[in-house]
Motif scaffolding. Structure first.
Motif, PDB file in Angstrom:
ATOM      1  N   ARG A 280     133.664 -44.588   9.876  1.00 39.57           N
ATOM      2  CA  ARG A 280     132.981 -43.318  10.969  1.00 39.57           C
ATOM      3  C   ARG A 280     131.884 -44.171  11.405  1.00 39.57           C
ATOM      4  O   ARG A 280     131.493 -44.082  12.805  1.00 39.57           O
ATOM      5  N   ARG A 289     142.049 -43.620   9.981  1.00 38.17           N
ATOM      6  CA  ARG A 289     143.342 -43.213   9.692  1.00 38.17           C
ATOM      7  C   ARG A 289     143.855 -43.339   8.483  1.00 38.17           C
ATOM      8  O   ARG A 289     144.491 -42.445   7.885  1.00 38.17           O
ATOM      9  N   TYR A 292     142.439 -40.816   6.017  1.00 41.33           N
ATOM     10  CA  TYR A 292     142.874 -39.505   6.188  1.00 41.33           C
ATOM     11  C   TYR A 292     144.258 -39.501   5.448  1.00 41.33           C
ATOM     12  O   TYR A 292     144.539 -38.564   4.672  1.00 41.33           O
ATOM     13  N   TRP A 311     144.410 -32.872   6.206  1.00 41.46           N
ATOM     14  CA  TRP A 311     144.081 -34.225   6.163  1.00 41.46           C
ATOM     15  C   TRP A 311     145.173 -35.195   7.139  1.00 41.46           C
ATOM     16  O   TRP A 311     145.272 -36.025   7.693  1.00 41.46           O
ATOM     17  N   ARG A 314     144.852 -34.587  10.566  1.00 43.57           N
ATOM     18  CA  ARG A 314     144.102 -35.668  11.160  1.00 43.57           C
ATOM     19  C   ARG A 314     144.536 -36.990  11.315  1.00 43.57           C
ATOM     20  O   ARG A 314     144.205 -37.763  12.474  1.00 43.57           O
ATOM     21  N   GLU A 317     146.993 -37.199  14.558  1.00 42.26           N
ATOM     22  CA  GLU A 317     146.074 -37.019  15.585  1.00 42.26           C
ATOM     23  C   GLU A 317     145.502 -38.376  15.989  1.00 42.26           C
ATOM     24  O   GLU A 317     145.738 -38.928  17.012  1.00 42.26           O
ATOM     25  N   LEU A 318     144.978 -38.943  14.966  1.00 42.75           N
ATOM     26  CA  LEU A 318     144.358 -40.368  15.171  1.00 42.75           C
ATOM     27  C   LEU A 318     145.431 -41.338  15.397  1.00 42.75           C
ATOM     28  O   LEU A 318     145.190 -42.297  15.979  1.00 42.75           O
TER      29      LEU A 318
END
Length: 643
Positions: A280, A289, A292, A311, A314, A317-318
Motif C-alpha cells: 500500500r 491483490r 487480499y 477479503w 477486495r 475488485e482490485l
C-alpha cells in the motif's frame, strides 16, 4: 490447498522469482530523479542517448507506458546521430517495454532488429541479451519450444568475450524459470543455483534475495516445506535493509502461503498484513491483490466466512481494476506507435518544405542579383519566377497528397479502435453470462450444470483469444514487415491439428467435421500463416453453419499442376455475390463497420487476413457460395520445390 490459494501461490511465485522479462530489481525514486536531472541539462549527443535508454530501462517494469516515451526518443536520436551501440541498447530496452505491455509481435520485431545490429557490431553481450529477451517473449506466450531454442543460442555465447555478468545472470535466471515451468526440476535447480552464486559473487543483494526466494518456491513444489521456509526467511532477511517494497512484499506473501500450508495461521496473517502495508505504501497493486487473496484463505481456514467474503471482494475488485489497467496500457502502447509514425511523417514533410523554400530563395536572390546588373536581367528574372511558381505548385500538390494520406491513416486507426471496442463486448458478455450461470446453478444445487461451465468458459476464452490474435496479425501484416518462412508442410497434419482444435465446438453445435487429404500431399508455406488461414476459415464455417450441418476440409493437387488446392466447405446459409465481393475487396486497409455488421460476429478481419496471408505465401484465396447452398473457401498454395 484450495483452488484460490493455489492461484495466489502461483502469482506470488511470479512476483518473487525473476520474471521472464525482468532485467533488474525495481529502481529507486532517487535513481530515476537523478537520471531525469542529468537528462534536462545534457546536450544532444551519444551520452544523451544512454541517459534516455537508462530511464527506459529503469521504468520498463514499474511504469512501462512512461518508459515508452524515453525509449522512442532514444531510438530516434541514436538513429539520427548515428550511434549504433546506443541504438542497440535502446532497441533492447524498448522491446522489453512493449513486451510488458503485451504487444509481443512488436516486441519481437524490436528484439530481432537488436539481434541483427549486435551481429553487425560483433557485440557478444548484445547478441546474448537479444536471444534471452526473444526467448522471454516466447515463454510469456507459452511457446516453450521457441523460448528454449533462443535460450540455447544465448547459452552458446554466455562465456564469450565481452558478455557482462548481469547478462549471464539474466540468462540463467530465465532458464531456471523455464525448466521449472516445464517441471524439469534438476535443470531448474542447476540454473537457479548458478544464478544465485553469481549474485553472491558480484555482491548483488537484491538478486541474491530474489534467487533465494526462487529456490524456496522450488522446494515448495517438491513438498519440502521446512526447507522452503528456511530459504524464504533468509531471503526476507536480505531484502529488509534494501528498502525495495516490491521484493520484500512478495517474499512475505510467499512465506505466508508456506506457513498457511503448515497450519501456522497467526504468523501467516502477521506476514500478510506486513506485505499489505508495504504494498500500500509503495503503490504495489499486484502485491495488494495477492495479499487480499491470502487473507481470504486464512479467514476461511478459521471459519470466519464473513471476513473471508470481505477479503475476497477486495481481491476481485482490485483484480478487475488491474486487468482493465493492463488493457488500457496495451492500447496506450498502440497509440504511442501510431502517434510516433504520424509525427515522423509530419517532420519529413516540414523538412522537405523547408529545403524547397531554401532552394527557391536562393534562386530568387540570383534573379535579384541579375536585375541589379542591368535591364537584360529582366528576362532571366521572368524565367526564374515561372520556375518558382511551378515549384510552388508541385510543393502544394505534394503537401495535399501527404495530408490526404495522413487523414486516411487517422481514419483507419479510428476504425480499428471502433472494431476493438465493438467486438470485445461479445466475449466479455459471454464471461458475464457464465458468472450468472454459476450463481443460478449454485442456487439450484445443479452439479451437472456446473460441470458444463468449464467448456463454456474455454469456448469464450478461445473466441477472445482468436479475436485478439486476428487483430495483432492484421496490425503486423499492415506494416509490411511480416516475414514468411516457408517450409514443406504435410497437409494431413495441418488438417488433424485444426480438427483437434475445433472438435469440441463442432460437437457442441452437433456439426459433422471431417478432413480428407493424401498422406504424401505437402504445401510450401509458412506454418503459422497457414494455421491462421485454416483457423479463420473453419471458425467462420462453424459460426454460420446451423446445428446438424457439416463442414469438410479437403486437399488435392491443383488442376493446373502448379500447387495444392485446399478447401473448406460448409452447409451454412451461404452468401450472395455482393457479400463475397465485399469480403474480398482490397480497397480498405481496415474493414469498416456497416449496418449489416449485426449479422456477423468477430472483427471482420478474418477473410481479409486470410487473403493477405495467402498472397504473402504466393497463393490465392477465393470463395464460392450462393444463398441457402453453403460456402466453400478455396486456398491455392504452391507445392514444395523439387530438390
Amino acid at each position: 490447498m484450495g483452488r484460490v490459494l493455489r492461484w495466489a501461490l502461483l502469482l506470488c511465485f511470479i512476483s518473487v522469482g525473476l520474471p521472464v522479462l525482468a532485467t533488474a530489481p525495481p529502481a529507486s525514486a532517487a535513481t530515476i530523479t537523478r537520471l531525469k536531472s542529468q537528462l534536462a541539462a545534457h546536450p544532444t549527443d551519444t551520452a544523451r542517448v544512454r541517459l534516455l535508454a537508462a530511464l527506459c530501462y529503469e521504468l520498463h517494469d514499474t511504469s512501462p507506458t512512461q518508459a515508452l516515451a524515453y525509449g522512442e526518443q532514444a531510438v530516434r536520436l541514436a538513429t539520427a546521430l548515428p550511434d549504433p551501440p546506443g541504438l542497440l541498447r535502446s532497441l533492447l530496452n524498448l522491446g522489453s517495454c512493449y513486451a510488458n505491455l503485451s504487444d509481443a509481435p512488436y516486441a519481437l520485431q524490436l528484439q530481432q532488429q537488436a539481434l541483427t545490429l549486435a551481429r553487425q557490431l560483433h557485440d557478444n553481450d548484445g547478441i546474448v541479451r537479444a536471444y534471452t529477451s526473444i526467448g522471454g517473449v516466447h515463454h510469456e506466450r507459452d511457446d516453450t519450444v521457441s523460448a528454449l531454442q533462443n535460450y540455447t543460442q544465448a547459452l552458446r555465447l554466455a562465456y564469450a568475450k565481452g558478455v557482462r555478468a548481469n547478462t549471464r545472470l539474466l540468462l540463467f535466471g530465465n532458464l531456471g524459470n523455464l525448466h521449472s515451468y516445464l517441471r524439469n526440476y534438476p535443470q531448474a535447480l542447476l540454473y537457479t543455483r548458478r544464478a544465485l552464486n553469481m549474485a553472491r559473487t558480484s555482491g548483488d543483494k537484491p538478486g541474491e534475495s530474489l534467487y533465494l526466494a526462487h529456490l524456496g518456491t522450488f522446494y515448495y513444489q517438491q513438498g519440502r516445506l521446512n526447507t522452503a521456509e528456511g530459504l524464504l526467511r533468509r531471503a526476507i532477511t536480505l531484502a529488509e535493509p534494501l528498502h525495495i517494497p516490491r521484493i520484500e512484499a512478495g517474499h512475505l506473501e510467499l512465506l505466508a502461503v508456506v506457513l498457511l500450508l503448515k497450519d501456522q495461521l497467526p504468523e501467516a496473517e502477521t506476514l500478510t498484513r506486513r506485505a499489505l502495508l508495504l504494498s500500500r505504501q509503495s503503490g504495489y497493486q499486484e502485491g495488494l491483490r495477492e495479499g487480499y487473496n491470502i487473507m481470504a484463505e486464512i479467514s476461511e481456514r478459521r471459519q470466519q466466512y464473513q471476513q473471508a467474503l470481505g477479503w475476497e471482494m477486495r481481491f476481485r475488485e482490485l483484480n478487475d481494476s488491474l486487468n482493465s489497467l493492463s488493457r488500457l496500457n496495451t492500447l496506450a502502447a498502440l497509440q504511442t506507435r501510431y502517434d510516433t509514425k504520424e509525427k515522423e511523417s509530419q517532420i519529413r514533410l516540414l523538412t522537405q518544405r523547408g529545403e524547397m523554400q531554401q532552394h527557391r530563395n536562393r534562386e530568387l536572390w540570383t534573379v535579384v542579383g541579375a536585375l541589379v546588373l542591368g535591364l537584360g536581367g529582366m528576362g532571366v528574372l521572368y524565367t526564374q519566377l515561372r520556375k518558382s511558381r511551378a515549384a510552388l505548385a508541385t510543393n502544394n500538390a505534394a503537401l495535399q497528397h501527404a495530408t490526404h494520406e495522413l487523414r486516411e491513416v487517422a481514419a483507419s486507426k479510428d476504425r480499428l479502435y471502433a472494431i476493438v471496442a465493438h467486438d470485445l463486448r461479445g466475449p466479455v458478455t459471454s464471461f458475464v453470462g457464465v458468472t450468472e450461470l454459476i450463481e443460478f446453478y449454485l442456487r439450484q444445487g445443479d452439479e451437472n450444470g456446473l460441470r458444463r461451465l468449464p467448456a463454456l468458459v474455454r469456448q469464450s476464452a478461445q473466441s477472445l483469444n482468436g479475436l485478439l490474435d486476428n487483430l495483432l496479425n492484421w496490425a503486423v501484416s499492415q506494416t509490411g514487415e511480416l516475414v514468411s518462412q516457408p517450409e514443406a508442410l504435410p497437409v494431413d497434419s495441418l488438417f488433424a491439428e485444426i480438427e483437434e482444435l475445433y472438435r469440441t465446438t463442432a460437437q457442441a453445435k452437433q456439426i459433422e467435421l471431417s478432413t480428407l487429404a493424401a498422406a504424401d500431399l505437402r504445401v510450401w508455406a509458412d506454418r503459422n500463416m497457414t494455421r491462421t488461414i485454416l483457423r479463420n476459415l473453419v471458425g467462420n464455417a462453424l459460426k454460420f453453419t446451423p446445428a446438424g450441418g457439416r463442414i469438410a476440409l479437403s486437399a488435392r493437387p491443383a488442376p493446373d499442376g502448379a500447387g495444392v488446392l485446399l478447401s473448406v466447405a460448409d452447409s451454412g446459409r451461404g452468401m450472395d455475390a455482393g457479400q463475397i465481393a465485399t469480403l474480398l475487396s482490397s480497397n480498405a486497409s481496415v474493414p469498416a463497420l456497416t449496418a449489416n455488421r449485426n449479422s456477423r460476429s468477430g472483427t471482420g478481419l478474418g477473410i481479409p487476413l486470410c487473403r493477405a496471408f495467402a498472397e504473402r505465401l504466393q497463393g490465392t484465396l477465393s470463395l464460392q457460395s450462393a444463398p441457402g447452398e453453403g460456402t466453400t473457401a478455396y486456398v491455392h498454395l504452391p507445392a514444395p520445390p523439387v530438390s
